[in-house]
Enzyme design. Structure first.
Site, PDB file in Angstrom:
ATOM      1  N   HIS A  18     -15.663-115.794 -35.339  1.00 18.07           N
ATOM      2  CA  HIS A  18     -16.313-115.879 -34.029  1.00 18.07           C
ATOM      3  C   HIS A  18     -15.962-117.177 -33.308  1.00 18.07           C
ATOM      4  CE1 HIS A  18     -19.390-118.760 -35.461  1.00 18.07           C
ATOM      5  NE2 HIS A  18     -19.383-118.057 -36.577  1.00 18.07           N
ATOM      6  N   ASP A  19     -15.804-117.055 -31.998  1.00 16.65           N
ATOM      7  CA  ASP A  19     -15.559-118.189 -31.102  1.00 16.65           C
ATOM      8  C   ASP A  19     -14.229-118.886 -31.357  1.00 16.65           C
ATOM      9  OD1 ASP A  19     -18.276-118.214 -29.713  1.00 16.65           O
ATOM     10  OD2 ASP A  19     -18.890-118.481 -31.796  1.00 16.65           O
TER      11      ASP A  19
ATOM     12  N   GLY B  72     -15.233-119.870 -38.033  1.00 18.77           N
ATOM     13  CA  GLY B  72     -15.682-119.875 -36.648  1.00 18.77           C
ATOM     14  C   GLY B  72     -15.220-121.103 -35.879  1.00 18.77           C
TER      15      GLY B  72
END
Length: 267
Positions: free
Chosen positions: A121-122, A139
């Site tokens: 994520h991100d 992440g």
């Protein structure tokens, strides 16, 4: 004209471009957008707010858009953008952003994500990036353009890897990697510059020689790293490639830098 196999499940609200191919047993969710020429081979899952760029191919059992693997709040308005003409191979996974991380995970154009690679994520992956089999991004990782991640390598969350860097296979990278750097090792160390990659991509002899000289000064024994960085910036101010390294090292970051091992400092 798009071709959708009879066994595929495509939500009527999904946006499907021209000449898209959706193979057997694929699942495409309501917020998905497949641009022109996208090909989902078979058994692909595209969920969440996910956009796949034109000409990108996704191979069996890849999952793009499943909820991120985090205990933090995810939020409703988080998304994934995958660029054009990329190739997402079997069992690869890409997770959307989170509210606290900016809400976006992105993969650039002309990327190759090999079997079982993972983009957490991100993360923000540049253009022309290659992630070999089982390469893993925690992440909030950022990869510059033309980065190569070797097989079975893991990149710690919040790490930045500069453009044209090479991560050797089975490496564990806990700190930022300078542009044009080459790192390797269970707890990775900086092994020099990615000279082979630079030559393949057409960097001139003068550019490579300048990077070599700057590297040796930057990681010499005398003075502090901050002092040596200032010296490099002053001496090589007219070299774009060296100043790429300087700008990268001067930027804000949550991590420190991967450094040469004491017994291996060569460029």
């Amino acid at each position: 004209m798009s071709i959708i196999h009879a066994s595929a499940i495509v939500d009527p609200a999904a946006k499907i471009g021209e000449d898209v191919e959706i193979g057997p047993f694929c699942v495409v969710g309501p917020l998905a957008e497949l641009a022109d020429g996208v090909k989902l081979k078979s058994h692909v899952v595209i969920s969440g707010n996910t956009r796949i760029g034109a000409g990108t191919q996704v191979f069996p059992f890849a999952v793009i858009g499943a909820p991120p693997q985090t205990l933090k709040p995810i939020g409703d308005d988080t998304r994934i953008v995958v660029g054009e003409n990329s190739m997402i191979r079997e069992h690869a996974t890409i997770h959307p952003g989170t509210v606290g991380g900016g809400g976006l995970t992105s993969v650039g154009n002309n990327c190759l994500l090999m079997v079982s690679s993972h983009v957490g994520h991100d993360c923000h992956v540049g253009n022309n990036v290659v992630m070999a089999n089982n390469g893993t991004l925690g992440g909030h990782v950022t990869l510059g353009d033309f980065v190569y991640i070797g097989g079975l390598s893991a990149i710690h969350q919040n790490v930045r890897i500069g453009a044209h860097a090479m991560i050797g296979g089975m490496s564990g990278v806990e700190q930022d990697v300078i542009p044009y750097g080459s790192v390797m090792g269970n707890r990775a160390f900086l092994a020099g510059l990615n000279i082979i990659g630079l030559k393949r991509r057409g960097f001139s002899r003068d550019q490579i020689h300048g990077l070599r000289r700057a590297y040796r000064l930057l990681f010499a024994d005398e003075g502090t790293l901050a002092e040596r960085l200032a010296d490099v910036a002053e001496e090589f101010g007219d070299s774009d490639v060296v100043m790429d390294v300087v700008a990268f090292m001067q930027a804000d970051s949550a991590r420190s830098f991967v450094l040469p091992r004491a017994d291996r400092g060569g460029a």
